[in-house]
Design an enzyme around this catalytic site. Structure first.
Site, PDB file in Angstrom:
ATOM      1  N   GLU A 315     -10.349 -25.075 -15.267  1.00  0.00           N
ATOM      2  CA  GLU A 315     -10.231 -23.664 -14.888  1.00  0.00           C
ATOM      3  C   GLU A 315     -10.510 -22.743 -16.070  1.00  0.00           C
ATOM      4  O   GLU A 315      -9.768 -21.786 -16.335  1.00  0.00           O
ATOM      5  CB  GLU A 315      -8.851 -23.389 -14.287  1.00  0.00           C
ATOM      6  CG  GLU A 315      -8.585 -24.221 -13.044  1.00  0.00           C
ATOM      7  CD  GLU A 315      -7.281 -23.914 -12.331  1.00  0.00           C
ATOM      8  OE1 GLU A 315      -6.321 -23.481 -12.978  1.00  0.00           O
ATOM      9  OE2 GLU A 315      -7.246 -24.116 -11.101  1.00  0.00           O
ATOM     10  N   ASP A 394      -4.149 -29.704  -5.204  1.00  0.00           N
ATOM     11  CA  ASP A 394      -3.350 -28.738  -5.948  1.00  0.00           C
ATOM     12  C   ASP A 394      -2.119 -28.306  -5.157  1.00  0.00           C
ATOM     13  O   ASP A 394      -2.098 -27.202  -4.624  1.00  0.00           O
ATOM     14  CB  ASP A 394      -4.226 -27.520  -6.271  1.00  0.00           C
ATOM     15  CG  ASP A 394      -3.566 -26.580  -7.259  1.00  0.00           C
ATOM     16  OD1 ASP A 394      -2.527 -26.956  -7.826  1.00  0.00           O
ATOM     17  OD2 ASP A 394      -4.099 -25.474  -7.455  1.00  0.00           O
ATOM     18  N   GLU A 422       4.258 -22.367  -4.949  1.00  0.00           N
ATOM     19  CA  GLU A 422       2.983 -21.653  -4.989  1.00  0.00           C
ATOM     20  C   GLU A 422       2.266 -21.644  -3.640  1.00  0.00           C
ATOM     21  O   GLU A 422       1.856 -20.590  -3.161  1.00  0.00           O
ATOM     22  CB  GLU A 422       2.096 -22.289  -6.068  1.00  0.00           C
ATOM     23  CG  GLU A 422       0.715 -21.687  -6.144  1.00  0.00           C
ATOM     24  CD  GLU A 422      -0.150 -22.317  -7.224  1.00  0.00           C
ATOM     25  OE1 GLU A 422       0.330 -23.190  -7.968  1.00  0.00           O
ATOM     26  OE2 GLU A 422      -1.325 -21.917  -7.310  1.00  0.00           O
TER      27      GLU A 422
HETATM   28  O1  GCW Z   1      -2.791 -24.347  -8.898  1.00  0.00           O
HETATM   29  C1  GCW Z   1      -3.380 -23.831  -9.990  1.00  0.00           C
HETATM   30  C2  GCW Z   1      -2.715 -22.512 -10.162  1.00  0.00           C
HETATM   31  C3  GCW Z   1      -2.951 -21.954 -11.512  1.00  0.00           C
HETATM   32  C4  GCW Z   1      -2.440 -22.971 -12.520  1.00  0.00           C
HETATM   33  C5  GCW Z   1      -3.234 -24.256 -12.325  1.00  0.00           C
HETATM   34  C6  GCW Z   1      -2.759 -25.362 -13.231  1.00  0.00           C
HETATM   35  C7  GCW Z   1      -1.400 -22.452 -14.589  1.00  0.00           C
HETATM   36  O2  GCW Z   1      -3.175 -21.669  -9.168  1.00  0.00           O
HETATM   37  O3  GCW Z   1      -2.256 -20.750 -11.600  1.00  0.00           O
HETATM   38  O4  GCW Z   1      -2.548 -22.511 -13.824  1.00  0.00           O
HETATM   39  O5  GCW Z   1      -3.072 -24.710 -11.030  1.00  0.00           O
HETATM   40  O6  GCW Z   1      -1.976 -26.179 -12.764  1.00  0.00           O
HETATM   41  O7  GCW Z   1      -3.172 -25.424 -14.363  1.00  0.00           O
END
Ligand code: GCW
Length: 848
Positions: A315, A394, A422
């Site tokens: 990311e 995720d 989340e």
């Molecule tokens: O699920 C995603 C989240 C991000 C997070 C990332 C991760 C901290 O939306 O906000 O970043 O995973 O786990 O690194």
């Protein structure tokens, strides 16, 4: 209030009312801050009598801060539950006593303790024994932290009303790593935090007052958690600058008495960003030297520092790929710097490309972690561990276990779970996650033949790895309830308990937690445990059945329904719904091949439609809407039914909770009720959004005729409007009929009204409005000229637009209506919020 109501009752009913008062003296006000460590006075007489056996003296052998914390905690607990102050002795007293001390110190006096050699680090023994005619209750362990855990275990027994007379209880932790992560930024915001600002940071510094951090460390210790990483994995490199280290040292100091080791997340490019080098290439000698010096410096300030968490090449974070190096190169350069100090690096397995070509049906984000990391098995140093999210995508509402767990044999691994909700309702929806975690932990990966569940793999037991265990992203905040919803705290508690003993059941954990948090009233316990246990399946039903993923806005907010958002972009959370069918084909035969990452018995299970479990069907296969499930239903009908059942069950949560009025203290009763009322309304938003979206996609009608037909609903756009204007809502499925009304008049005062033409009677009116975070509009509801109710749109929902995240229900109960009545809503818009209204639904009043 109760009394007032009673006084106003007719004389004939007065007696009944009095009875109710006697039965239900409201428990004391409880803000939730003490969580499960309330140590409420034990009022059950039999239990109290049994605890009369407890010696009046405590003797602590050992001087450390941890031993002091253990002793103080014991005194605090006994004071709270029994109303007694234990007398403190520093030597073995010649009278009945509770003894706290490390095993090697106690063994001299109690040689029989030798037989308990099976203790491991952090494990404890609670044992009652006699010597010279005195009775001793011994709390012992190999290390001080174990004694502290033993004290908490003893107090938990008492809080649960369990016997303490003849104790011989030995426990060892399931795994060495039992850790919480936080995604707190140095400015005090929290990425994916839903309970207020950080307890660790504010204004780019560690907070001045660390009392909350202390109380948090105590909560951690009470369930056996021994490590905590305090800053975001999207790390600010400043966190390990020399100037910042004294601040970290303050946190470590507060953690220390509770046996919690401090970790921080680091930025992989730190050698360049804060080190002044022109590179962060892990194979460059200068970079290795920089990390080594940095580690030495940190340990100089914090001798028991735990180590680092690292998110690299994920990311947008920089990583070893910048120099064509491997993840093992990256992990090892840091591991080697930490090694002389017994430090550990947790290297995150969450590595994937978020710019994938969505047109290519062979692309698959789920396959990324395994593809990136499995080839490196055996190349990571022994003080590095891969930190792997429990599923391959995720934290969706349902995912299979990550295949990487089953693939690594020569690499340390820990599982990463998520307490902060989340994708599971952000602590506005009740979702007890322990059952979900257990499904993954108990899943047999067949990594060393049948009988290798994930929990054993991540604990390092299967392949005899030195490091292993459990990590969860907690993201507690400054909210008085820590997580923003009283009932969400069962997840924090549950994670700790599972990390300590992964064989506990979800029910056991829920019961323990409820009884410590809400007391022993059987009706309270039964109701809350029931709600907790039902909550994840219910949330799954209305947000993402059959393994399609949480059908939420995946780009940004991850909260309300937005099923289209996962498609036609590079993020790879695709469900690939089209006009014929839905689901990701991950088979080896025709799909992405992801299923081939599992060991053969698991791969076989998922590859065949006939054996793939329905709850993961759309995760593994693309099928027609008319495909018939094992239940005999078609996929499309299941999608409709599941959303209706889920929303119905969420409405039922409100009723179940209301039955506890007077049995739970007023503050928590009202706060939980408000959350559950909100959830019931938002579950309906989910239901309607997703069902209508699939109806439009598939063109297959709901066999039960519900989807798209809302006979009791008056759309706002069909009302008589003053000042209000009709707007198209984006995405269309976020509003009933795709449209809503917004108050755009210059004076910001608007009205919408309609004539009621149904039968006369009592009704509940549901007003569906949009509560954005950029204003505080107010609403008034009139029937005829009579003001019936008024409220403000003052929640802090995560959006500034009238969409499915903002869509909120206000229920006005018990309204009398006759044909010909005019129902009128008056609104005053505020700030960026236009007092948006979607519809009013008129349903027969529910029995109270
Ligand atoms: O699920 C995603 C989240 C991000 C997070 C990332 C991760 C901290 O939306 O906000 O970043 O995973 O786990 O690194």
């Amino acid at each position: 209030m109760e009394i007032l109501n009673c006084r106003m009752l007719e004389v004939g009913l007065a007696l009944l009312c009095l009875n109710a008062l006697v039965l239900a003296a409201p428990p004391k006000r409880e803000p939730g801050y003490d969580a499960w460590l309330r140590y409420d006075a034990i009022d059950d007489q039999a239990t109290r009598r049994a605890y009369d056996q407890l010696p009046a003296v405590v003797a602590t052998l050992g001087e450390s801060n941890v031993m002091k914390a253990a002793e103080e905690e014991l005194r605090r607990g006994v004071r709270g539950m029994l109303g007694r102050s234990l007398r403190v002795e520093s030597r073995l007293p010649a009278e009945d006593a509770i003894l706290l001390g490390p095993l090697d110190a106690l063994r001299k006096t109690f040689p029989a303790l030798d037989r308990n050699a099976a203790l491991k680090a952090d494990g404890f023994l609670l044992k009652t024994t006699k010597r010279d005619g005195h009775a001793y209750l011994i709390v012992t362990a190999l290390n001080d932290r174990g004694v502290l855990y033993g004290v908490f275990a003893l107090l938990r027994r008492m809080a649960l009303g369990e016997p303490i007379a003849a104790l011989d209880q030995q426990e060892n932790p399931y795994a060495p790593v039992r850790m919480l992560d936080h995604w707190d930024n140095l400015d005090g915001t929290i990425e994916r935090g839903y309970a207020g600002p950080s307890i660790f940071f504010a204004n780019d510094n560690v907070v001045d007052n660390l009392s909350r951090v202390r109380d948090y460390a105590r909560l951690m210790a009470s369930v056996g958690l021994n490590a905590c990483s305090i800053n975001n994995v999207n790390a600010n490199p400043r966190v390990i600058t020399s100037a910042f280290l004294p601040q970290l040292a303050r946190v470590a100091e507060v953690f220390r008495p509770w046996g919690v080791r401090l970790f921080v997340s680091v930025d992989f490019s730190s050698p360049q960003k804060i080190g002044g080098l022109d590179t962060f290439d892990p194979l460059d000698r200068r970079v290795a030297e920089w990390w080594k010096k940095k580690a030495d410096e940190i340990y100089g300030v914090i001798p028991d520092f735990g180590g680092f968490v690292l998110k690299a090449d994920s990311e947008g974070r920089l990583g070893p790929s910048a120099y064509g190096r491997t993840h093992a190169d990256a992990a090892n350069v840091i591991a080697r710097a930490l090694k002389p100090h017994n430090g550990v690096i947790f290297y995150r397995g969450f590595v994937y490309d978020h710019h994938m070509d969505w047109r290519n049906l062979k692309n698959d984000r789920a396959a990324a972690a395994y593809n990136n990391l499995h080839p490196l098995d055996g190349q990571f140093d022994d003080n590095a561990a891969l930190q792997i999210k429990h599923g391959p995508i995720d934290f969706q509402v349902r995912e299979p276990a990550s295949p990487l767990f089953g693939g690594l044999e020569k690499t340390n691994q820990v599982i990463e779970l998520q307490i902060t909700q989340e994708y599971t309702g952000q602590q506005r929806h009740l979702c007890y996650l322990v059952p979900m975690w257990k499904e993954v932990l108990d899943f047999d990966m067949h990594a060393a033949g049948a009988g290798t569940p994930v929990k054993q793999l991540v604990a390092g037991r299967t392949f005899k790895r030195p490091i292993g265990g459990f990590v969860a992203v907690a993201n507690v905040g400054a909210s008085p309830t820590w997580l923003g919803h009283h009932l969400a705290m069962a997840n924090l508690y549950g994670f700790g308990r599972l990390a300590w003993d992964a064989d506990l059941t979800s029910r056991q954990i829920a019961e323990e937690w409820t009884r410590q948090t809400f007391g022993q009233d059987p009706q309270v316990v039964q109701t809350i445990v029931g709600l907790e246990l039902d909550s994840w399946p219910v949330y799954e039903k209305y947000t993402g059945p059959l393994g399609a993923g949480t059908l939420t806005d995946i780009i940004n907010i991850h909260y309300g329904p937005a099923p289209e958002s996962s498609e036609y972009n590079g993020w790879g959370q695709w469900h690939r719904a089209d006009d014929k069918g839905v689901g990701m084909d991950r088979t080896v035969a025709t799909g992405t091949g992801y299923i081939g990452q599992y060991r053969p018995p698991v791969a076989k299970l998922y590859e065949q439609l006939a054996t793939c479990p329905d709850e993961l069907l759309l995760f593994m296969h693309h099928v027609a809407y008319t495909h018939v499930l094992k239940s005999g239903k078609t996929v499309i009908q299941h999608i409709y039914d599941s959303h209706y059942e889920g929303a119905e069950a969420a409405a039922g949560f409100v009723k179940r909770w209301r039955a506890l009025k007077g049995r739970v203290d007023e503050a928590r009763y009202e706060e939980v009720l408000a959350r559950l009322e909100y959830q019931a309304g938002h579950a309906r938003v989910w239901r309607d959004s997703i069902c209508n979206w699939f109806l439009r996609k598939s063109s297959i009608a709901d066999a039960k005729g519900r989807v798209g037909h809302y006979p009791n609903r008056i759309e706002a756009e069909a009302m008589r409007l003053t000042g209000y204007q009709i707007t198209d809502i984006t995405p269309w499925e976020a509003a009933s009929g795709g449209k809503a009304i917004e108050c755009v008049s210059r004076d910001r005062q608007c009205a919408a009204s309609f004539r009621y033409d149904g039968r006369a009677g009592w009704f509940d009116l549901d007003v569906q409005y949009f509560d954005e975070s950029d204003g505080k509009s107010t609403f008034k509801l009139f029937v005829g000229e009579q003001l019936i109710d008024q409220w403000a749109a003052d929640d802090r929902l995560p959006t500034t637009k009238p969409d499915a995240h903002a869509s909120t229900r206000h229920r006005v109960r018990g309204v009398a209506l006759r044909p010909g009545d005019t129902v009128r809503l008056e609104a005053v818009a505020d700030g960026g919020e236009n007092a948006g209204l979607d519809y009013v639904e008129i349903n027969p009043a529910e029995m109270q």
